[in-house]
Design a protein around this motif. Structure first.
Motif, PDB file in Angstrom:
ATOM      1  N   VAL A   1      12.804 -10.114   0.264  1.00 37.01           N
ATOM      2  CA  VAL A   1      12.176  -9.667   1.513  1.00 37.01           C
ATOM      3  C   VAL A   1      11.869  -8.174   1.444  1.00 37.01           C
ATOM      4  CG1 VAL A   1      12.547  -9.316   3.991  1.00 37.01           C
ATOM      5  CG2 VAL A   1      13.206 -11.487   2.923  1.00 37.01           C
ATOM      6  N   VAL A   2      12.845  -7.385   0.962  1.00 35.70           N
ATOM      7  CA  VAL A   2      12.634  -5.935   0.826  1.00 35.70           C
ATOM      8  C   VAL A   2      11.517  -5.655  -0.165  1.00 35.70           C
ATOM      9  CG1 VAL A   2      13.674  -3.762   0.078  1.00 35.70           C
ATOM     10  CG2 VAL A   2      15.009  -5.356   1.453  1.00 35.70           C
ATOM     11  N   ALA A   3      11.541  -6.336  -1.316  1.00 45.38           N
ATOM     12  CA  ALA A   3      10.525  -6.127  -2.347  1.00 45.38           C
ATOM     13  C   ALA A   3       9.138  -6.523  -1.851  1.00 45.38           C
ATOM     14  CB  ALA A   3      10.882  -6.931  -3.601  1.00 45.38           C
ATOM     15  N   THR A   4       9.064  -7.610  -1.090  1.00 42.93           N
ATOM     16  CA  THR A   4       7.784  -8.060  -0.533  1.00 42.93           C
ATOM     17  C   THR A   4       7.241  -7.037   0.452  1.00 42.93           C
ATOM     18  OG1 THR A   4       8.376 -10.390  -0.794  1.00 42.93           O
ATOM     19  CG2 THR A   4       6.640  -9.872   0.796  1.00 42.93           C
ATOM     20  N   SER A   5       8.096  -6.526   1.321  1.00 48.52           N
ATOM     21  CA  SER A   5       7.679  -5.549   2.327  1.00 48.52           C
ATOM     22  C   SER A   5       7.144  -4.284   1.666  1.00 48.52           C
ATOM     23  CB  SER A   5       8.853  -5.197   3.246  1.00 48.52           C
ATOM     24  OG  SER A   5       9.348  -6.346   3.884  1.00 48.52           O
ATOM     25  N   PHE A   6       7.878  -3.782   0.681  1.00 46.57           N
ATOM     26  CA  PHE A   6       7.462  -2.562  -0.021  1.00 46.57           C
ATOM     27  C   PHE A   6       6.136  -2.771  -0.744  1.00 46.57           C
ATOM     28  CE2 PHE A   6       7.617  -0.297  -4.180  1.00 46.57           C
ATOM     29  CZ  PHE A   6       7.332   0.969  -3.694  1.00 46.57           C
ATOM     30  N   SER A   7       6.013  -3.877  -1.474  1.00 44.48           N
ATOM     31  CA  SER A   7       4.806  -4.144  -2.261  1.00 44.48           C
ATOM     32  C   SER A   7       3.590  -4.341  -1.370  1.00 44.48           C
ATOM     33  CB  SER A   7       5.021  -5.376  -3.136  1.00 44.48           C
ATOM     34  OG  SER A   7       6.169  -5.222  -3.927  1.00 44.48           O
ATOM     35  N   LEU A   8       3.768  -5.049  -0.265  1.00 41.45           N
ATOM     36  CA  LEU A   8       2.665  -5.236   0.675  1.00 41.45           C
ATOM     37  C   LEU A   8       2.218  -3.904   1.264  1.00 41.45           C
ATOM     38  CD1 LEU A   8       3.577  -8.495   2.639  1.00 41.45           C
ATOM     39  CD2 LEU A   8       1.645  -8.141   1.095  1.00 41.45           C
ATOM     40  N   MET A   9       3.180  -3.039   1.584  1.00 40.47           N
ATOM     41  CA  MET A   9       2.847  -1.733   2.113  1.00 40.47           C
ATOM     42  C   MET A   9       1.995  -0.945   1.121  1.00 40.47           C
ATOM     43  SD  MET A   9       3.576   1.760   2.003  1.00 40.47           S
ATOM     44  CE  MET A   9       5.164   1.966   1.217  1.00 40.47           C
ATOM     45  N   MET A  10       2.365  -0.997  -0.155  1.00 36.91           N
ATOM     46  CA  MET A  10       1.609  -0.283  -1.192  1.00 36.91           C
ATOM     47  C   MET A  10       0.175  -0.798  -1.285  1.00 36.91           C
ATOM     48  SD  MET A  10       3.825   1.881  -2.585  1.00 36.91           S
ATOM     49  CE  MET A  10       3.654   2.238  -4.318  1.00 36.91           C
ATOM     50  N   VAL A  11       0.033  -2.130  -1.293  1.00 33.93           N
ATOM     51  CA  VAL A  11      -1.293  -2.726  -1.456  1.00 33.93           C
ATOM     52  C   VAL A  11      -2.143  -2.555  -0.199  1.00 33.93           C
ATOM     53  CG1 VAL A  11      -2.521  -4.904  -1.827  1.00 33.93           C
ATOM     54  CG2 VAL A  11      -0.490  -4.372  -3.181  1.00 33.93           C
ATOM     55  N   ILE A  12      -1.536  -2.783   0.967  1.00 36.21           N
ATOM     56  CA  ILE A  12      -2.288  -2.682   2.225  1.00 36.21           C
ATOM     57  C   ILE A  12      -2.822  -1.273   2.435  1.00 36.21           C
ATOM     58  CG2 ILE A  12      -2.022  -2.734   4.747  1.00 36.21           C
ATOM     59  CD1 ILE A  12      -0.163  -5.160   4.357  1.00 36.21           C
ATOM     60  N   ARG A  13      -2.075  -0.272   2.029  1.00 34.86           N
ATOM     61  CA  ARG A  13      -2.540   1.107   2.173  1.00 34.86           C
ATOM     62  C   ARG A  13      -3.603   1.469   1.140  1.00 34.86           C
ATOM     63  NH1 ARG A  13       0.143   4.673   5.309  1.00 34.86           N
ATOM     64  NH2 ARG A  13      -0.389   6.418   3.942  1.00 34.86           N
ATOM     65  N   ALA A  14      -3.529   0.849  -0.041  1.00 34.11           N
ATOM     66  CA  ALA A  14      -4.444   1.218  -1.121  1.00 34.11           C
ATOM     67  C   ALA A  14      -5.750   0.423  -1.099  1.00 34.11           C
ATOM     68  CB  ALA A  14      -3.750   1.023  -2.467  1.00 34.11           C
ATOM     69  N   TYR A  15      -5.688  -0.844  -0.704  1.00 36.30           N
ATOM     70  CA  TYR A  15      -6.856  -1.726  -0.813  1.00 36.30           C
ATOM     71  C   TYR A  15      -8.076  -1.251  -0.010  1.00 36.30           C
ATOM     72  CZ  TYR A  15      -9.602  -6.023  -0.996  1.00 36.30           C
ATOM     73  OH  TYR A  15     -10.609  -6.931  -1.188  1.00 36.30           O
ATOM     74  N   PRO A  16      -7.900  -0.762   1.234  1.00 35.91           N
ATOM     75  CA  PRO A  16      -9.093  -0.398   2.023  1.00 35.91           C
ATOM     76  C   PRO A  16      -9.762   0.913   1.606  1.00 35.91           C
ATOM     77  CG  PRO A  16      -7.185  -0.872   3.439  1.00 35.91           C
ATOM     78  CD  PRO A  16      -6.685  -0.671   2.057  1.00 35.91           C
ATOM     79  N   LEU A  17      -9.148   1.677   0.709  1.00 37.34           N
ATOM     80  CA  LEU A  17      -9.740   2.958   0.324  1.00 37.34           C
ATOM     81  C   LEU A  17     -11.097   2.748  -0.351  1.00 37.34           C
ATOM     82  CD1 LEU A  17      -6.619   4.826  -1.153  1.00 37.34           C
ATOM     83  CD2 LEU A  17      -7.541   4.966   1.158  1.00 37.34           C
ATOM     84  N   PRO A  18     -12.030   3.664  -0.149  1.00 40.52           N
ATOM     85  CA  PRO A  18     -13.326   3.560  -0.841  1.00 40.52           C
ATOM     86  C   PRO A  18     -13.193   4.030  -2.283  1.00 40.52           C
ATOM     87  CG  PRO A  18     -13.293   5.500   0.563  1.00 40.52           C
ATOM     88  CD  PRO A  18     -11.993   4.790   0.805  1.00 40.52           C
ATOM     89  N   TYR A  19     -13.535   3.185  -3.230  1.00 46.14           N
ATOM     90  CA  TYR A  19     -13.424   3.523  -4.641  1.00 46.14           C
ATOM     91  C   TYR A  19     -14.811   3.721  -5.221  1.00 46.14           C
ATOM     92  CZ  TYR A  19      -8.571   2.105  -4.163  1.00 46.14           C
ATOM     93  OH  TYR A  19      -7.259   2.024  -3.756  1.00 46.14           O
ATOM     94  N   CYS A  20     -15.094   4.958  -5.639  1.00 49.50           N
ATOM     95  CA  CYS A  20     -16.425   5.231  -6.174  1.00 49.50           C
ATOM     96  C   CYS A  20     -16.413   6.295  -7.263  1.00 49.50           C
ATOM     97  CB  CYS A  20     -17.371   5.672  -5.041  1.00 49.50           C
ATOM     98  SG  CYS A  20     -16.729   7.045  -4.054  1.00 49.50           S
ATOM     99  N   LYS A  21     -15.238   6.874  -7.556  1.00 51.28           N
ATOM    100  CA  LYS A  21     -15.178   7.911  -8.589  1.00 51.28           C
ATOM    101  C   LYS A  21     -15.432   7.336  -9.975  1.00 51.28           C
ATOM    102  CE  LYS A  21     -12.078  11.356  -6.542  1.00 51.28           C
ATOM    103  NZ  LYS A  21     -10.759  12.038  -6.674  1.00 51.28           N
TER     104      LYS A  21
END
Length: 314
Positions: free
Chosen positions: A151-171
């Motif tokens: 549960v802890v590992a899932t929460s941490f990993s989801l937080m990492m992905v949810i924060r990173a996924y919506p970023l605009p990637y164009c570099k």
């Protein structure tokens, strides 16, 4: 938080070691393949022994079983893509697959830290409270602690992905790493990423250092308890039951702490050396851990010996 995903990138390319000459590609692929092969073989041997030998159906070996499964899945998430990158130049990974890989990398990395915490707890209770061990550290207790770790590992990993996924990637679509981790992927975002990286770093440190703090406490208590044992033989026997777990814990935490401390005191590494260290502490334990189970744990060694003798007689 950036709303929606406005990336112009639909796929990434895993570079691996940016300074490596192409003539070494086959060597790197071969090394990674051998690491993966021996990790699979070694962990599979333990799985077979655990399934076929009821003497191993004890709390300590259930903890090792969870670590074995986590190691195999972690290696399977990372190594095949690295091997394909260097053997076949197939380093392309889709946008979604990259973030899926990021999730599992951080999930299993976090899960392993908490499995090692449970391992330290098992030895702490066994040495410091031996009369209560059979009632406290049951298979049910291990299962509950393992679920909590997931549960802890899932929460941490989801937080990492949810924060990173919506970023605009164009570099760029080139990931300077051997797999899609949070830092190497978010470095490609075409915005100021400090507001995203710092909280993730702080949370990662909490997830890493919290288990480590308990592990240090538990082994300090174990050392104190060992010195209270009157006979030298009794001390050595008690320490021998802890040594396999201590080696596994050291393999996981020492290189990570070294990298963190080095970066904070101003020690810098070349990009290739930094990636090599990360690969070493990420992928070496799944290959080495089975040797520790089989050669330094008495019951596993005996089970392996019986299995081997039975096979030879057949």
């Amino acid at each position: 938080m950036v709303e929606g995903n406005h990336s112009s990138i639909t796929e990434f390319f895993i570079i691996g070691f940016p300074g490596l000459h192409p003539s070494y590609d086959s060597l790197i692929a071969t090394i990674c393949f051998l690491v993966y092969f021996f990790a699979l073989v070694g962990n599979t041997i333990f799985l077979v022994l655990f399934v076929t030998d009821r003497n191993l159906h004890k709390p300590m070996y259930f903890i090792i079983l969870h670590l074995v499964v986590s190691d195999v899945l972690y290696s399977s998430i990372t190594l095949p893509k690295i091997i394909a990158r260097y053997w076949f130049q197939a380093g392309t990974i889709s946008f979604t697959a990259c973030f899926l890989q990021m999730y599992f990398i951080h999930f299993f990395g976090t899960l392993n830290a908490f499995i090692l915490l449970i391992m330290a707890l098992d030895r702490f209770v066994a040495v410091c409270f031996p009369l209560r061990y059979s009632t406290v550290m049951t298979n049910s207790t291990i299962l509950i602690l393992s679920i909590a770790s997931c549960v802890v590992a899932t929460s941490f990993s989801l937080m990492m992905v949810i924060r990173a996924y919506p970023l605009p990637y164009c570099k760029s679509k080139a990931i300077i790493q051997c797999y899609c981790d949070h830092g190497s992927v978010t470095a490609l975002a075409c915005i100021d990423r400090s507001a995203y990286v710092f909280p993730a770093l702080v949370f990662a440190m909490v997830v890493l250092l919290s288990p480590l703090a308990f592990i240090i406490f538990s082994y300090c208590a174990i050392i104190v308890a060992v010195f209270k044992i009157a006979s030298t033989q009794g001390r050595l026997k008690t320490l021998s039951t802890c040594s396999p777990q201590l080696i596994i814990i050291a393999l996981y935490f020492v290189p990570r702490c070294f990298v963190i401390l080095a970066s904070n005191v101003g020690v810098t590494f070349s990009t290739d050396l930094r990636i090599a260290i990360i690969m070493l502490y990420s992928l070496l334990p799944p290959m080495v851990n089975p040797l520790i189970y089989c050669l330094r744990t008495k019951e596993v060694k005996e089970s392996l010996s019986k299995r081997f003798k039975r096979t030879v007689h057949i």
